[in-house]
Scaffold this motif. Structure first.
Motif, PDB file in Angstrom:
ATOM      1  N   GLU A   1       0.843  -1.200   0.000  1.00 26.81           N
ATOM      2  CA  GLU A   1       0.000   0.000   0.000  1.00 26.81           C
ATOM      3  C   GLU A   1       0.885   1.259   0.000  1.00 26.81           C
ATOM      4  OE1 GLU A   1      -3.424   0.136   0.092  1.00 26.81           O
ATOM      5  OE2 GLU A   1      -3.505   2.317   0.268  1.00 26.81           O
ATOM      6  N   ALA A   2       1.914   1.268   0.849  1.00 28.07           N
ATOM      7  CA  ALA A   2       2.807   2.429   0.930  1.00 28.07           C
ATOM      8  C   ALA A   2       3.623   2.585  -0.355  1.00 28.07           C
ATOM      9  CB  ALA A   2       3.732   2.287   2.139  1.00 28.07           C
ATOM     10  N   LEU A   3       4.100   1.451  -0.887  1.00 25.10           N
ATOM     11  CA  LEU A   3       4.836   1.496  -2.158  1.00 25.10           C
ATOM     12  C   LEU A   3       3.956   2.056  -3.258  1.00 25.10           C
ATOM     13  CD1 LEU A   3       6.833  -1.803  -2.868  1.00 25.10           C
ATOM     14  CD2 LEU A   3       7.694   0.537  -2.859  1.00 25.10           C
ATOM     15  N   SER A   4       2.707   1.624  -3.277  1.00 24.22           N
ATOM     16  CA  SER A   4       1.765   2.065  -4.293  1.00 24.22           C
ATOM     17  C   SER A   4       1.527   3.576  -4.176  1.00 24.22           C
ATOM     18  CB  SER A   4       0.483   1.243  -4.144  1.00 24.22           C
ATOM     19  OG  SER A   4      -0.636   1.972  -4.510  1.00 24.22           O
TER      20      SER A   4
ATOM     21  N   VAL B   1       2.566   9.027 -11.770  1.00 24.61           N
ATOM     22  CA  VAL B   1       1.342   9.441 -12.471  1.00 24.61           C
ATOM     23  C   VAL B   1       1.579  10.718 -13.271  1.00 24.61           C
ATOM     24  CG1 VAL B   1      -1.029  10.290 -12.163  1.00 24.61           C
ATOM     25  CG2 VAL B   1      -0.251   8.245 -10.949  1.00 24.61           C
ATOM     26  N   GLY B   2       1.159  10.683 -14.531  1.00 27.36           N
ATOM     27  CA  GLY B   2       1.343  11.830 -15.425  1.00 27.36           C
ATOM     28  C   GLY B   2       2.671  11.789 -16.166  1.00 27.36           C
ATOM     29  N   ARG B   3       3.510  10.790 -15.837  1.00 31.43           N
ATOM     30  CA  ARG B   3       4.814  10.700 -16.505  1.00 31.43           C
ATOM     31  C   ARG B   3       4.803   9.558 -17.525  1.00 31.43           C
ATOM     32  NH1 ARG B   3       8.269  12.446 -11.328  1.00 31.43           N
ATOM     33  NH2 ARG B   3       8.117  14.674 -11.767  1.00 31.43           N
ATOM     34  N   THR B   4       5.696   9.681 -18.499  1.00 26.14           N
ATOM     35  CA  THR B   4       5.711   8.733 -19.613  1.00 26.14           C
ATOM     36  C   THR B   4       6.820   7.705 -19.438  1.00 26.14           C
ATOM     37  OG1 THR B   4       4.825  10.445 -21.033  1.00 26.14           O
ATOM     38  CG2 THR B   4       5.844   8.569 -22.124  1.00 26.14           C
TER      39      THR B   4
ATOM     40  N   ILE C   1       0.491  -0.964 -11.887  1.00 26.49           N
ATOM     41  CA  ILE C   1       0.794   0.324 -12.517  1.00 26.49           C
ATOM     42  C   ILE C   1       0.042   0.385 -13.847  1.00 26.49           C
ATOM     43  CG2 ILE C   1       2.640   1.770 -13.498  1.00 26.49           C
ATOM     44  CD1 ILE C   1       4.559   0.251 -11.536  1.00 26.49           C
ATOM     45  N   THR C   2      -0.885   1.334 -13.969  1.00 27.57           N
ATOM     46  CA  THR C   2      -1.684   1.452 -15.194  1.00 27.57           C
ATOM     47  C   THR C   2      -1.106   2.549 -16.074  1.00 27.57           C
ATOM     48  OG1 THR C   2      -3.598   0.992 -13.809  1.00 27.57           O
ATOM     49  CG2 THR C   2      -4.046   1.620 -16.076  1.00 27.57           C
TER      50      THR C   2
ATOM     51  N   GLU D   1      -1.271   6.386 -15.577  1.00 32.99           N
ATOM     52  CA  GLU D   1      -2.542   6.993 -15.142  1.00 32.99           C
ATOM     53  C   GLU D   1      -2.807   6.764 -13.668  1.00 32.99           C
ATOM     54  OE1 GLU D   1      -4.456   4.518 -17.777  1.00 32.99           O
ATOM     55  OE2 GLU D   1      -4.144   5.817 -19.511  1.00 32.99           O
ATOM     56  N   ALA D   2      -2.373   5.627 -13.163  1.00 36.17           N
ATOM     57  CA  ALA D   2      -2.684   5.298 -11.766  1.00 36.17           C
ATOM     58  C   ALA D   2      -1.748   4.209 -11.274  1.00 36.17           C
ATOM     59  CB  ALA D   2      -4.129   4.808 -11.658  1.00 36.17           C
ATOM     60  N   VAL D   3      -1.559   4.170  -9.953  1.00 38.70           N
ATOM     61  CA  VAL D   3      -0.842   3.059  -9.320  1.00 38.70           C
ATOM     62  C   VAL D   3      -1.728   2.569  -8.192  1.00 38.70           C
ATOM     63  CG1 VAL D   3       1.282   2.312  -8.180  1.00 38.70           C
ATOM     64  CG2 VAL D   3       1.375   4.147  -9.879  1.00 38.70           C
TER      65      VAL D   3
END
Ligand SMILES: [Zn+2]
Length: 289
Positions: A8-11, A19-22, A61-62, A50-52
């Motif tokens: 949870e903390a890693l996420s 998020v927001g990075r390529t 990791i999406t 987009e999300a973790v």
């Protein structure tokens, strides 16, 4: 092994970083870790995160509709890096590096997945839907989820013929609890790890539910905001009985005891959990005969 609170903390940490990075490049270095082939990992390159999130002990990791799913297993870990070298890592090395992901920007940022030891269990999946990962498809409810009520928990225990220790760490029953936090939850609930789940009274089931939620929430709270590198030490410092055989129980002062199995061990406090009784340890009783 990282369990629900650490994942949870890693996420949360990765959510801040990614998020927001390529994604620039993904280098799978340990062939044994990669569990899927289509779509290939290189399909992640050029997509924006987009999300973790987390499913039990799985990290998700999406990026651009694809999911990079990671199970760190017993000896795996994630290292965040700010200064990765520009040249790709050499594949097939004997080192612990299993996968590297780099970001397009800032240059040099990214993470390494590493796995210590010789037992290679770290698992990486690239899928369109996390439910394609068998370990996620079979997960029981998340103990910190809004739907995990005392009634849901009591229903899981009813008719369950196994011992509490085995039930709590079965990912198909409850998602995210492993060997360490099952010891901690049972200690907080003042219950023997050998107690049969189906034998719990309503009052005991409610007490175990409280202990489960409180133990995990406390651990998540302690880990929140910590960088990936500090989580392991934080997990260790917060444990009361797990991994502390021979030390004093912080609640009652009795000596924490251990039962060893072929590939794991459990720890408990006799005064707090078993009415002072020592649990049979086959290894020990063989030695004493
Ligand atoms: Zn105690």
């Amino acid at each position: 092994m990282p369990e629900l609170p650490e994942v949870e903390a890693l996420s949360a940490f990765l959510d801040d970083q990614l998020v927001g990075r390529t994604v620039a490049r993904v280098f799978p270095l340990a062939v044994s870790a990669l569990k899927t082939y289509a779509p290939p990992l290189t399909d992640l390159e050029g997509r924006t995160v987009e999300a973790v999130g987390r499913h039990g002990k799985f990290l998700d990791i999406t990026a651009g509709g694809l999911h990079l799913v990671v199970h760190l297993a017993r000896a795996g870990w994630l290292r965040w890096r700010e200064n990765l070298p520009a040249e790709p890592p050499r594949p097939g090395g004997k080192g612990p590096l299993a996968l590297r992901l780099t970001l397009a920007e800032p240059a040099g940022a990214g993470f390494d997945l590493t796995e210590a030891g010789t037992q290679k269990r770290l698992a990486v999946y690239c899928v369109h839907d996390p439910a394609e990962v068998p370990g996620i498809a079979r997960l029981g409810p998340d103990p910190l989820g809004p739907d995990f009520t005392p009634e849901v928990f009591a229903a899981l225990l009813r008719g369950e013929r196994r011992r509490l220790k085995g039930v709590l760490r079965d990912q198909g029953v409850i998602a995210g609890v492993g060997n360490a936090y099952s010891d901690e939850v049972l200690h907080a609930a003042r219950m023997s790890p050998y107690k049969l789940a189906a034998s719990l009274s309503d009052e005991e089931a409610a007490r175990l539910y409280e202990a489960l939620g409180a133990t995990l929430r406390e651990a998540v709270e302690r880990s929140r905001g910590l960088a990936a590198g500090l989580l392991k030490a934080e997990k260790k410092s917060g444990l009361r009985v797990h991994g502390r055989a021979g030390q004093a129980c912080p609640v009652c002062g009795d000596t924490v005891r251990e039962v060893s199995f072929s590939d794991s061990a459990l720890q408990y406090c006799p005064t707090c959990q078993t009415g002072g009784k020592l649990l049979a340890d086959r290894r020990m009783s063989r030695l004493l005969k």
